[in-house]
Design a protein around this motif. Structure first.
Motif, PDB file in Angstrom:
ATOM      1  N   ASP A 212     -21.735  -1.238   7.652  1.00 15.80           N
ATOM      2  CA  ASP A 212     -21.804  -2.753   8.113  1.00 15.80           C
ATOM      3  C   ASP A 212     -21.013  -3.333   8.731  1.00 15.80           C
ATOM      4  O   ASP A 212     -20.808  -4.571   9.366  1.00 15.80           O
ATOM      5  CB  ASP A 212     -21.955  -3.133   6.484  1.00 15.80           C
ATOM      6  CG  ASP A 212     -23.173  -2.664   6.450  1.00 15.80           C
ATOM      7  OD1 ASP A 212     -23.971  -2.880   7.403  1.00 15.80           O
ATOM      8  OD2 ASP A 212     -23.399  -2.700   4.921  1.00 15.80           O
ATOM      9  N   PHE A 213     -19.178  -2.534   9.085  1.00 16.38           N
ATOM     10  CA  PHE A 213     -18.343  -2.938   9.825  1.00 16.38           C
ATOM     11  C   PHE A 213     -17.996  -2.522  10.977  1.00 16.38           C
ATOM     12  O   PHE A 213     -18.360  -1.349  11.152  1.00 16.38           O
ATOM     13  CB  PHE A 213     -17.287  -2.990   8.957  1.00 16.38           C
ATOM     14  CG  PHE A 213     -17.537  -3.622   7.927  1.00 16.38           C
ATOM     15  CD1 PHE A 213     -16.877  -4.944   7.088  1.00 16.38           C
ATOM     16  CD2 PHE A 213     -17.950  -3.241   6.522  1.00 16.38           C
ATOM     17  CE1 PHE A 213     -17.064  -5.789   6.040  1.00 16.38           C
ATOM     18  CE2 PHE A 213     -17.876  -3.401   5.466  1.00 16.38           C
ATOM     19  CZ  PHE A 213     -17.797  -4.593   5.284  1.00 16.38           C
ATOM     20  N   ALA A 214     -17.734  -2.819  12.109  1.00 13.55           N
ATOM     21  CA  ALA A 214     -17.383  -2.598  14.024  1.00 13.55           C
ATOM     22  C   ALA A 214     -15.706  -1.433  13.314  1.00 13.55           C
ATOM     23  O   ALA A 214     -16.071  -1.134  14.391  1.00 13.55           O
ATOM     24  CB  ALA A 214     -17.172  -3.761  13.897  1.00 13.55           C
ATOM     25  N   SER A 215     -14.790  -1.749  11.888  1.00 17.13           N
ATOM     26  CA  SER A 215     -13.304  -1.019  12.494  1.00 17.13           C
ATOM     27  C   SER A 215     -13.396  -0.621  11.241  1.00 17.13           C
ATOM     28  O   SER A 215     -13.887  -1.365  10.007  1.00 17.13           O
ATOM     29  CB  SER A 215     -12.858  -1.845  12.702  1.00 17.13           C
ATOM     30  OG  SER A 215     -12.502  -2.826  12.028  1.00 17.13           O
ATOM     31  N   ALA A 216     -12.338   0.323  11.205  1.00 17.75           N
ATOM     32  CA  ALA A 216     -12.097   0.678  10.050  1.00 17.75           C
ATOM     33  C   ALA A 216     -11.743  -0.244   9.198  1.00 17.75           C
ATOM     34  O   ALA A 216     -11.627  -0.329   7.912  1.00 17.75           O
ATOM     35  CB  ALA A 216     -11.396   2.043  10.440  1.00 17.75           C
ATOM     36  N   GLU A 217     -10.788  -0.767   9.730  1.00 16.87           N
ATOM     37  CA  GLU A 217      -9.500  -1.932   9.272  1.00 16.87           C
ATOM     38  C   GLU A 217     -10.674  -2.975   8.555  1.00 16.87           C
ATOM     39  O   GLU A 217     -10.262  -3.509   7.555  1.00 16.87           O
ATOM     40  CB  GLU A 217      -8.630  -2.151   9.691  1.00 16.87           C
ATOM     41  CG  GLU A 217      -7.519  -1.488  10.034  1.00 16.87           C
ATOM     42  CD  GLU A 217      -6.325  -1.638  10.358  1.00 16.87           C
ATOM     43  OE1 GLU A 217      -5.798  -2.850  10.523  1.00 16.87           O
ATOM     44  OE2 GLU A 217      -5.575  -1.288  11.200  1.00 16.87           O
TER      45      GLU A 217
ATOM     46  N   LEU B  48      -3.165  -7.771  -1.891  1.00 15.40           N
ATOM     47  CA  LEU B  48      -3.828  -6.146  -2.540  1.00 15.40           C
ATOM     48  C   LEU B  48      -4.696  -5.871  -0.865  1.00 15.40           C
ATOM     49  O   LEU B  48      -4.535  -4.846  -0.923  1.00 15.40           O
ATOM     50  CB  LEU B  48      -5.180  -6.567  -3.472  1.00 15.40           C
ATOM     51  CG  LEU B  48      -5.788  -5.166  -3.639  1.00 15.40           C
ATOM     52  CD1 LEU B  48      -4.767  -3.895  -4.227  1.00 15.40           C
ATOM     53  CD2 LEU B  48      -6.784  -5.191  -4.944  1.00 15.40           C
ATOM     54  N   ARG B  49      -5.218  -6.556  -0.338  1.00 12.81           N
ATOM     55  CA  ARG B  49      -5.980  -6.270   1.070  1.00 12.81           C
ATOM     56  C   ARG B  49      -4.710  -5.552   2.409  1.00 12.81           C
ATOM     57  O   ARG B  49      -4.855  -4.542   2.157  1.00 12.81           O
ATOM     58  CB  ARG B  49      -6.446  -7.376   1.941  1.00 12.81           C
ATOM     59  CG  ARG B  49      -7.516  -8.061   0.739  1.00 12.81           C
ATOM     60  CD  ARG B  49      -8.398  -8.971   1.992  1.00 12.81           C
ATOM     61  NE  ARG B  49      -7.443 -10.638   2.058  1.00 12.81           N
ATOM     62  CZ  ARG B  49      -6.449 -10.291   3.400  1.00 12.81           C
ATOM     63  NH1 ARG B  49      -6.988  -8.919   4.584  1.00 12.81           N
ATOM     64  NH2 ARG B  49      -6.169 -11.556   3.231  1.00 12.81           N
ATOM     65  N   ARG B  50      -3.854  -5.919   2.123  1.00 12.35           N
ATOM     66  CA  ARG B  50      -2.472  -6.189   2.933  1.00 12.35           C
ATOM     67  C   ARG B  50      -1.557  -4.189   2.572  1.00 12.35           C
ATOM     68  O   ARG B  50      -1.527  -3.910   3.060  1.00 12.35           O
ATOM     69  CB  ARG B  50      -1.321  -6.863   3.162  1.00 12.35           C
ATOM     70  CG  ARG B  50      -2.294  -8.330   4.222  1.00 12.35           C
ATOM     71  CD  ARG B  50      -0.731  -8.854   4.187  1.00 12.35           C
ATOM     72  NE  ARG B  50      -1.079 -10.392   4.873  1.00 12.35           N
ATOM     73  CZ  ARG B  50      -1.035 -11.478   4.914  1.00 12.35           C
ATOM     74  NH1 ARG B  50       0.777 -11.245   4.696  1.00 12.35           N
ATOM     75  NH2 ARG B  50      -1.053 -12.176   5.607  1.00 12.35           N
ATOM     76  N   SER B  51      -2.066  -4.206   1.175  1.00 10.24           N
ATOM     77  CA  SER B  51      -1.863  -3.139   0.809  1.00 10.24           C
ATOM     78  C   SER B  51      -2.035  -2.235   0.685  1.00 10.24           C
ATOM     79  O   SER B  51      -1.533  -0.899   1.236  1.00 10.24           O
ATOM     80  CB  SER B  51      -1.245  -3.208  -0.719  1.00 10.24           C
ATOM     81  OG  SER B  51       0.364  -4.324  -0.581  1.00 10.24           O
TER      82      SER B  51
ATOM     83  N   TRP C  68      -4.044   3.207   3.846  1.00  5.77           N
ATOM     84  CA  TRP C  68      -4.722   3.815   4.767  1.00  5.77           C
ATOM     85  C   TRP C  68      -4.107   4.021   6.132  1.00  5.77           C
ATOM     86  O   TRP C  68      -4.612   5.308   7.033  1.00  5.77           O
ATOM     87  CB  TRP C  68      -6.158   2.415   5.332  1.00  5.77           C
ATOM     88  CG  TRP C  68      -7.081   2.738   6.264  1.00  5.77           C
ATOM     89  CD1 TRP C  68      -7.050   2.819   7.472  1.00  5.77           C
ATOM     90  CD2 TRP C  68      -8.589   3.624   5.626  1.00  5.77           C
ATOM     91  NE1 TRP C  68      -8.306   3.546   8.432  1.00  5.77           N
ATOM     92  CE2 TRP C  68      -8.878   3.977   7.122  1.00  5.77           C
ATOM     93  CE3 TRP C  68      -8.867   4.492   4.449  1.00  5.77           C
ATOM     94  CZ2 TRP C  68     -10.153   4.801   6.962  1.00  5.77           C
ATOM     95  CZ3 TRP C  68     -10.091   5.350   4.574  1.00  5.77           C
ATOM     96  CH2 TRP C  68     -10.701   5.588   6.201  1.00  5.77           C
ATOM     97  N   ARG C  69      -3.908   3.001   6.898  1.00  6.77           N
ATOM     98  CA  ARG C  69      -2.899   3.305   7.784  1.00  6.77           C
ATOM     99  C   ARG C  69      -2.113   4.637   7.513  1.00  6.77           C
ATOM    100  O   ARG C  69      -1.968   5.472   8.521  1.00  6.77           O
ATOM    101  CB  ARG C  69      -2.106   2.182   8.493  1.00  6.77           C
ATOM    102  CG  ARG C  69      -2.905   1.397   9.024  1.00  6.77           C
ATOM    103  CD  ARG C  69      -2.165   0.285   8.869  1.00  6.77           C
ATOM    104  NE  ARG C  69      -2.925  -0.951   9.978  1.00  6.77           N
ATOM    105  CZ  ARG C  69      -1.995  -2.145  10.104  1.00  6.77           C
ATOM    106  NH1 ARG C  69      -0.941  -2.426   9.979  1.00  6.77           N
ATOM    107  NH2 ARG C  69      -3.172  -3.500  10.699  1.00  6.77           N
ATOM    108  N   GLY C  70      -0.826   4.680   6.055  1.00  7.40           N
ATOM    109  CA  GLY C  70      -0.379   5.941   5.955  1.00  7.40           C
ATOM    110  C   GLY C  70      -1.519   6.958   6.006  1.00  7.40           C
ATOM    111  O   GLY C  70      -0.559   8.731   5.655  1.00  7.40           O
ATOM    112  N   ALA C  71      -2.334   7.211   5.919  1.00  8.21           N
ATOM    113  CA  ALA C  71      -3.370   8.079   5.030  1.00  8.21           C
ATOM    114  C   ALA C  71      -4.046   9.106   6.044  1.00  8.21           C
ATOM    115  O   ALA C  71      -4.407  10.532   6.349  1.00  8.21           O
ATOM    116  CB  ALA C  71      -4.024   8.161   3.802  1.00  8.21           C
ATOM    117  N   THR C  72      -4.502   8.215   6.890  1.00  8.80           N
ATOM    118  CA  THR C  72      -5.309   8.711   8.417  1.00  8.80           C
ATOM    119  C   THR C  72      -4.730   8.505   9.958  1.00  8.80           C
ATOM    120  O   THR C  72      -3.662   7.669  10.150  1.00  8.80           O
ATOM    121  CB  THR C  72      -6.870   7.339   8.548  1.00  8.80           C
ATOM    122  OG1 THR C  72      -5.926   6.188   8.769  1.00  8.80           O
ATOM    123  CG2 THR C  72      -7.115   7.800   6.720  1.00  8.80           C
ATOM    124  N   THR C  73      -4.885   9.165  10.710  1.00 10.55           N
ATOM    125  CA  THR C  73      -4.747   9.472  11.914  1.00 10.55           C
ATOM    126  C   THR C  73      -6.052   9.397  12.796  1.00 10.55           C
ATOM    127  O   THR C  73      -6.541  10.095  12.737  1.00 10.55           O
ATOM    128  CB  THR C  73      -3.802  10.051  12.663  1.00 10.55           C
ATOM    129  OG1 THR C  73      -3.388  10.422  13.874  1.00 10.55           O
ATOM    130  CG2 THR C  73      -4.737  12.145  12.187  1.00 10.55           C
TER     131      THR C  73
END
Length: 234
Positions: A99-104, A221-224, A229-234
């Protein structure tokens, strides 16, 4: 005869306060051991008044004690139910990655939803997961020594982490991202769960971001979550 203290008054007060802290912990430990030995309520459950509860239904104390046998049994069963919230975990409805256009955008929705699911400072008591989590929190110190507290708590925690693991794997596949080396979906799920419950502790105490009062607590919480997510994925 005990010797008279030669400590200054402020030092003597501090010494007794520290002794009092230790005595309080020892009392929790004793109560925990008793809890494992017999059906026993602790914390706010031990002050639960069957008469007050029955009055909310327009009845007398006997309506409760006739069903449970005693007020103590009612207290213990109420505590046991509050510590077993697995049905609430089964009903979790996480946002669908499709349902979302991007992962973030999906990650923001995931953690915004987790914030909304948690406790809210000043909220009225209600039979919902947030309130049950708060009740569980009141019994948590006894989990240091009691299997009756720690076992159902960890079972629910594992159940929740497995739900997170499933939806995170779905998102990773849908958005075509990869996990960094030496990182598993289980690692990410455990980190998310720890982050959420840590944020919920703050949500018990404030409605505002702890460092930016112009933002709601959910923003933290959203920003953390986004950083995680950014730290775990590439």
């Amino acid at each position: 005869m005990p010797r008279r203290s030669t400590l200054p008054k402020h030092a003597a007060r501090q010494r007794y306060v520290e002794m009092g802290e230790l005595a309080a912990l020892q009392q929790i430990q004793r109560d925990s051991e008793a809890l494992d030995a017999t059906a026993l309520a602790v914390g706010p459950f031990a002050r639960l008044d069957a008469g007050v509860v029955a009055a909310q239904d327009g009845k007398t104390r006997g309506a409760v004690t006739n069903l449970f046998g005693s007020q103590a049994a009612f207290q213990a069963e109420t505590m046991a139910l509050a510590l077993s919230a697995g049905d609430w975990i089964d009903r979790l409805d996480y946002p669908a990655p499709a349902d979302f256009a991007s992962a973030e955008a999906w990650v923001d929705a995931l953690f915004a939803g987790e914030s909304a699911r948690g406790p809210r400072h000043g909220a009225e008591p209600a039979v919902e997961y947030a309130s049950l989590w708060t009740l569980w929190l009141s019994a948590l110190p006894y989990g240091l020594w009691s299997e009756q507290i720690s076992r159902p708590s960890m079972e629910e925690n594992v159940q929740w982490i497995e739900r997170l693991e499933h939806v995170l794997r779905e998102a990773i596949d849908h958005f075509g991202v990869a996990l960094r080396d030496d990182t598993t979906v289980a690692d990410l799920a455990c980190a998310c769960a720890s982050l959420v419950e840590g944020a919920w502790l703050n949500q018990c105490l404030t409605l505002e971001h702890p460092l930016d009062p112009s933002e709601p607590i959910a923003t933290a919480l959203r920003r953390s979550g986004r950083l995680l997510w950014r730290g775990a994925t590439t």
